[in-house]
Design an enzyme around this catalytic site. Structure first.
Site, PDB file in Angstrom:
ATOM      1  N   GLU A  87      -2.447  -8.497   2.347  1.00 36.51           N
ATOM      2  CA  GLU A  87      -3.745  -8.217   2.969  1.00 36.51           C
ATOM      3  C   GLU A  87      -4.493  -9.492   3.329  1.00 36.51           C
ATOM      4  O   GLU A  87      -5.561  -9.433   3.946  1.00 36.51           O
ATOM      5  CB  GLU A  87      -4.587  -7.327   2.051  1.00 36.51           C
ATOM      6  CG  GLU A  87      -3.987  -5.946   1.800  1.00 36.51           C
ATOM      7  CD  GLU A  87      -2.843  -5.974   0.799  1.00 36.51           C
ATOM      8  OE1 GLU A  87      -2.728  -6.955   0.046  1.00 36.51           O
ATOM      9  OE2 GLU A  87      -2.041  -5.031   0.787  1.00 36.51           O
ATOM     10  N   PHE A 138       7.418   0.348  -3.028  1.00 37.97           N
ATOM     11  CA  PHE A 138       7.398  -0.509  -1.849  1.00 37.97           C
ATOM     12  C   PHE A 138       8.036  -1.855  -2.146  1.00 37.97           C
ATOM     13  O   PHE A 138       8.791  -2.385  -1.339  1.00 37.97           O
ATOM     14  CB  PHE A 138       5.959  -0.691  -1.348  1.00 37.97           C
ATOM     15  CG  PHE A 138       5.636   0.190  -0.191  1.00 37.97           C
ATOM     16  CD1 PHE A 138       5.636   1.561  -0.333  1.00 37.97           C
ATOM     17  CD2 PHE A 138       5.344  -0.342   1.054  1.00 37.97           C
ATOM     18  CE1 PHE A 138       5.350   2.395   0.742  1.00 37.97           C
ATOM     19  CE2 PHE A 138       5.052   0.472   2.135  1.00 37.97           C
ATOM     20  CZ  PHE A 138       5.057   1.840   1.976  1.00 37.97           C
ATOM     21  N   GLU A 172      10.460  -5.057  -0.041  1.00 32.08           N
ATOM     22  CA  GLU A 172      10.126  -6.460  -0.252  1.00 32.08           C
ATOM     23  C   GLU A 172      11.281  -7.222  -0.912  1.00 32.08           C
ATOM     24  O   GLU A 172      11.876  -8.104  -0.279  1.00 32.08           O
ATOM     25  CB  GLU A 172       8.795  -6.551  -1.025  1.00 32.08           C
ATOM     26  CG  GLU A 172       7.685  -6.012  -0.135  1.00 32.08           C
ATOM     27  CD  GLU A 172       6.297  -5.948  -0.738  1.00 32.08           C
ATOM     28  OE1 GLU A 172       5.319  -6.047   0.021  1.00 32.08           O
ATOM     29  OE2 GLU A 172       6.161  -5.768  -1.955  1.00 32.08           O
TER      30      GLU A 172
END
Ligand code: NAG
Ligand code: NAG
Length: 317
Positions: free
Chosen positions: A122, A198, A203
């Site tokens: 982010e 995730f 990743e």
């Protein structure tokens, strides 16, 4: 009388409008303007001297993002739709700075410090532009559904989930040097590491073997909760195996000092946070509380760990 009618009408409307009966909002109003504004904030002010910048212009980026999901069905949007946006918004990541997180978004962000200590997804332009926004498309004009978007559980390829999957993958691919993973070892309902999270899906498998040297795990526990898992046991053992099988070094630390101090900033009187007082003012007993005239001024104490159960509305993980 007219006023009463108004109240009855508003009540009826409130009861029948979809946003009142479930908590799934539609596309965030003014989403394109928000993206453009955030992009200028990102490149001109907030991250200007912190991170390398992307090549695309702000209008072009917002347009590429908007085009990716507009007029598309909300539940079958492949990651590939977002690729032109990802390509234009991609930045180089500084070495040793990438911070992945799972279940501890707020804590990870406080620790990262807007890219000063670490860089979360982010903090990259890709994540920054749309963090916290809701979006989905529809076939009929205007092409975006502003009344309701499906939740991640409603469909396999929900528009924003495939975005975050593509974004996570792009982030992992650009990580270099040591990468850090922060996760919560106190949850009974969800292990700190899952292959289908995730991190496990988008990743870890996409870390570049030629660029990444080690995966350093920060395992956190809320101050007042027992450790369900530590670096030595539970799912961390599997994480170590998965990391080393890919050829990376693996390190793991339970509750590093820096994280404890962050948590203590919001909860200075709790027993676990008496370290500074004890060391600097050995005369003061445990009963001496944080100076009552200077408690931290917070509207309410933030919970830096995701609550158990309902994760609706939370961005990925
Ligand atoms: C907006 O989404 C909701 C929920 O998925 C759906 O019922 C509605 O038909 C959609 N609106 C349009 C115009 O497609
Ligand atoms: C891991 O170790 C901690 C501390 O020794 C213990 O409290 C916890 O129950 C263990 N968890 C598992 C899954 O074995």
């Amino acid at each position: 009388m007219a006023l009463q009618m108004f109240f009855v009408l508003s009540l009826l409307l409130a009861m029948t409008s979809p946003s009142a009966s479930d908590n799934n909002p539609g596309t965030t109003p003014h989403i394109q303007d928000i993206c453009i504004g955030r992009c200028y904030d990102y490149s001109q002010i907030k991250y200007k001297s912190v991170l390398p910048q992307a090549s695309g212009s702000c209008e072009e980026l917002a347009d590429k993002f908007f085009t990716a999901f507009s007029h598309q069905p909300p539940c079958s949007l492949s990651m590939a739709h977002y690729q032109p946006f990802m390509d234009a918004a991609k930045q180089a990541l500084p070495e040793d700075k990438a911070l992945f997180w799972s279940g501890v978004k707020q804590l990870a962000h406080e620790y990262a410090g807007d890219g000063r200590r670490f860089v979360t997804l982010e903090d990259t332009l890709i994540g920054y532009l749309v963090d916290g926004l809701v979006w989905c498309g529809q076939g009929s004009p205007p092409g975006q559904n502003y009344s309701r978007c499906p939740s991640w559980n409603d469909c396999p390829l929900e528009s924003s989930e495939s975005f975050w999957a593509a974004a996570s993958k792009a982030f992992a691919e650009s990580a270099r040097g040591r990468v850090t993973v922060m996760t919560d070892g106190s949850r009974a309902d969800r292990p700190a590491y899952r292959r289908d999270s995730f991190f496990g899906k988008y990743e870890l498998p996409f870390l570049n073997k030629a660029l990444v040297t080690s995966v350093d795990v920060i395992l956190t526990h809320p101050l007042d909760q027992p450790a369900v898992e530590t670096c030595e046991n539970g799912s961390l053992v599997q994480l170590m195996q998965d990391v080393t099988a890919r050829g990376f070094n693996f390190n793991c630390e339970d509750d590093p000092q820096a994280i404890l101090h962050l948590l203590c900033a919001d909860d200075p009187v709790i027993r676990e946070c008496q370290l500074v007082t004890k060391y600097m003012f050995p005369g003061r007993g445990d009963s001496e509380k944080y100076h009552p005239n200077h408690p931290p001024v917070l509207n309410s104490k933030p919970n830096l760990f995701e609550s158990t159960g309902n994760t609706a509305g939370l961005p990925y993980y």
